[in-house]
Write a protein that holds these residues in place. Sequence first.
Motif, PDB file in Angstrom:
ATOM      1  N   SER B   2      76.742  18.906  91.396  1.00  0.00           N
ATOM      2  CA  SER B   2      75.753  18.325  90.490  1.00  0.00           C
ATOM      3  C   SER B   2      75.773  16.880  90.431  1.00  0.00           C
ATOM      4  N   GLU B   3      74.584  16.418  90.007  1.00  0.00           N
ATOM      5  CA  GLU B   3      74.263  15.085  89.867  1.00  0.00           C
ATOM      6  C   GLU B   3      74.343  14.656  88.239  1.00  0.00           C
ATOM      7  N   LEU B   5      72.977  12.771  85.086  1.00  0.00           N
ATOM      8  CA  LEU B   5      71.713  12.135  84.884  1.00  0.00           C
ATOM      9  C   LEU B   5      72.196  11.084  83.624  1.00  0.00           C
ATOM     10  N   ASP B  33      74.179  16.794  83.379  1.00  0.00           N
ATOM     11  CA  ASP B  33      73.873  16.904  84.781  1.00  0.00           C
ATOM     12  C   ASP B  33      72.344  17.348  84.836  1.00  0.00           C
ATOM     13  N   LYS B  34      72.019  16.820  85.996  1.00  0.00           N
ATOM     14  CA  LYS B  34      70.704  17.292  86.388  1.00  0.00           C
ATOM     15  C   LYS B  34      70.268  18.887  86.250  1.00  0.00           C
ATOM     16  N   GLY B  35      69.113  19.249  85.619  1.00  0.00           N
ATOM     17  CA  GLY B  35      68.871  20.533  85.520  1.00  0.00           C
ATOM     18  C   GLY B  35      69.652  21.094  84.581  1.00  0.00           C
ATOM     19  N   GLU B  74      70.636   7.662  84.809  1.00  0.00           N
ATOM     20  CA  GLU B  74      70.844   7.476  86.444  1.00  0.00           C
ATOM     21  C   GLU B  74      71.705   6.237  86.661  1.00  0.00           C
ATOM     22  N   LYS B  93      60.246   8.902  82.328  1.00  0.00           N
ATOM     23  CA  LYS B  93      61.474   9.379  82.365  1.00  0.00           C
ATOM     24  C   LYS B  93      62.046  10.127  81.431  1.00  0.00           C
ATOM     25  N   GLU B 174      62.526  13.201  83.930  1.00  0.00           N
ATOM     26  CA  GLU B 174      63.640  13.785  84.121  1.00  0.00           C
ATOM     27  C   GLU B 174      64.459  14.426  83.003  1.00  0.00           C
ATOM     28  N   LEU B 175      64.240  13.814  81.748  1.00  0.00           N
ATOM     29  CA  LEU B 175      64.840  14.477  80.573  1.00  0.00           C
ATOM     30  C   LEU B 175      63.964  14.634  79.488  1.00  0.00           C
ATOM     31  N   ASN B 205      62.432  21.098  87.318  1.00  0.00           N
ATOM     32  CA  ASN B 205      63.741  20.578  87.262  1.00  0.00           C
ATOM     33  C   ASN B 205      64.395  19.502  86.558  1.00  0.00           C
ATOM     34  N   SER B 207      66.063  18.044  82.929  1.00  0.00           N
ATOM     35  CA  SER B 207      67.386  18.168  82.112  1.00  0.00           C
ATOM     36  C   SER B 207      66.695  18.336  80.583  1.00  0.00           C
TER      37      SER B 207
END
Lengths: 322, 326
Positions: B2-3, B5, B33-35, B74, B93, B174-175, B205, B207
Amino acid sequence: MSAIVEVKNLKKYFKTGKGVLHAVDGLTFGIEAGETLGVVGESGCGKSTLGRTILHLLDNTGGQIFFQGRDITRVNKKQLRELREDMQIIFQDPYASLNPRMSISETIAEPMVIQGKLGKAEIEKRVFQLMDTVGLARRLLNSYPHELDGGRRQRIGIARALALSPKFVVCDEPVSALDVSIQAQIINLMLDLQENLGLTYLFITHDLSVVRYISQNILVMYLGQMVEHCGADRLFEAPLHPYTKALLSAIPEPDIHRKKNRIILKGELASPINPKPGCRFAPRCLYAREACFQKGPELREVEPGHVVACHFAEEIQKEENG
Amino acid sequence: MSEKLLNIEDLSIHYFTENREVCAVNHVALSLDKGETLGLVGETGAGKTTIALGIMRLVPNPPGKILGGRIELEGENLLEKKNSEMQKIRGAKVSMIFQDPMTALNPIDTVGDQIAECIRLHSHVSRAEAALKAAETLEMVGIPRERYGEYPHQFSGGMKQRIVIAIALSCKPELLIADEPTTALDVTIQAQVLDIMNDLKNKLNMSMILITHDLGVVAEMCDKVAILYAGEIVESGTAEHIFDDTRHPYTIGLFGSLPSVAGQKRRLTPVAGLTPDPARLPAGCKFAPRCPHRTPECGQEEVALREVSPGHWVRCRNLEHVKGRE
């Protein structure tokens, strides 16, 4: 067994610009001495109006109220003042329900001063006694509400309600404004007081886990009407009304292993102003049929002590079990 | 793999008033993490909202000041961004939704225009395109597009909160930081809103950081949990760690305060006492004055987070003596 408080077909309507608001619409139930009846329902279902109407803080529109077997539906001012010694209320918001210009001792003493039966020294003694009972340190005697946190303020509200040694207390969301750890402290206090003083509670709340914990019987309201009334455990284990089922399934439980089947209700509460005939829950009900929109269901006792207002309660139950 | 974030390290935020320094957030570290969904749990004044405002760089200054630390989104440290750069990040973002939908919306602007405004701020599209996108976003949260031209007061509380969510998600961030998003709502409406949030989170997708005091909501929504007390993280880990292997005395007290829906009639076992005044925090462990397991050392030196199992961190020096929940 005799009920300490009983209401028959109790109604409270408000006239508004748009029509008549049916806040409490034909409720019938009794509360046994020493028990807690929990009243649950969502915002605007009429649960606070119910509590206030029983206490004569609001005049009733119709029906009857009995206290210890006596009809108190219509009382004059003098009778009402006597009644207040036996019936009290604890309010939701300990920030709004206390006079900011009165010290704690003045606040707790006020009901006794108004009652006029006790002398100054006796009142002072009683204030100390009440502060001990609800767990307020005596050094706070001359503090003002703004100096205290929510939990302590609610203890003042409770002490004031108990000042005249009532038998029956309406608790209108007494812990909803508090943090969980403080909420638990206050709930424990209220249970202790009930045990020690033999109090009877009408406990109004929207928090279903609190209501199961504190009540022996529960009454579920929807748009001014009673939809289900039975023992607390029975209600949680075998709810019959589709609204109760949805309500219980929506409680988020602090357990990551219990995955439950959420019933997500469509839509929102309709307006209680000039309600249409038929079942008031029908527009959101998963099981609604033509008949539900035609005629409102009567309250029926489907098993001893379990009352429900739904035409098809048994059928739905069978369907779900089969 | 997992990436990652979001990564927060050593974040401290204090408020300075005339003669007091309120230590709202102290040396907080978090990662996401992402997601993933992270639950930030604590009582009034624990610093939950201040952390969120810190990530958004919206801590009111004065009186608030971010004293130090890093907030990396990121890999880029948000604390080093210029205000103009932050404006581009906010909404695009990272988005935030607040507890009270009544005060989060502009009462004299239509809900559709409020969503379109956000879209136009972050992407170069024509008015017509923005309006079209806004209408789609409304439908995404379950509100018919015919209601585009209505004003906030024409909607109920649950619908207003869905509109706020629509604004926050209109630029597909993203968040998403959700600060007590359902606390003001009734339980059946809360169920609707949580359902929509989860659904959209998976679809986009995203977070999510979910700020709440309700462990029930956490159990349903979160992968990871951080428990805050007096501006510090006292326990963090996966949802399994926190719910199945509760270690910190404060977390145990939080669970002990909850009446069980399953209906055991035991007395509640809440934490005694009150949360400390954040302008006068006790020395050593902040929870020590209320802790049933305290020893004299607890009140003397600061306590560091300890990793009791991989990914499960607890700030307590007497863990060996603390029994978990029954």
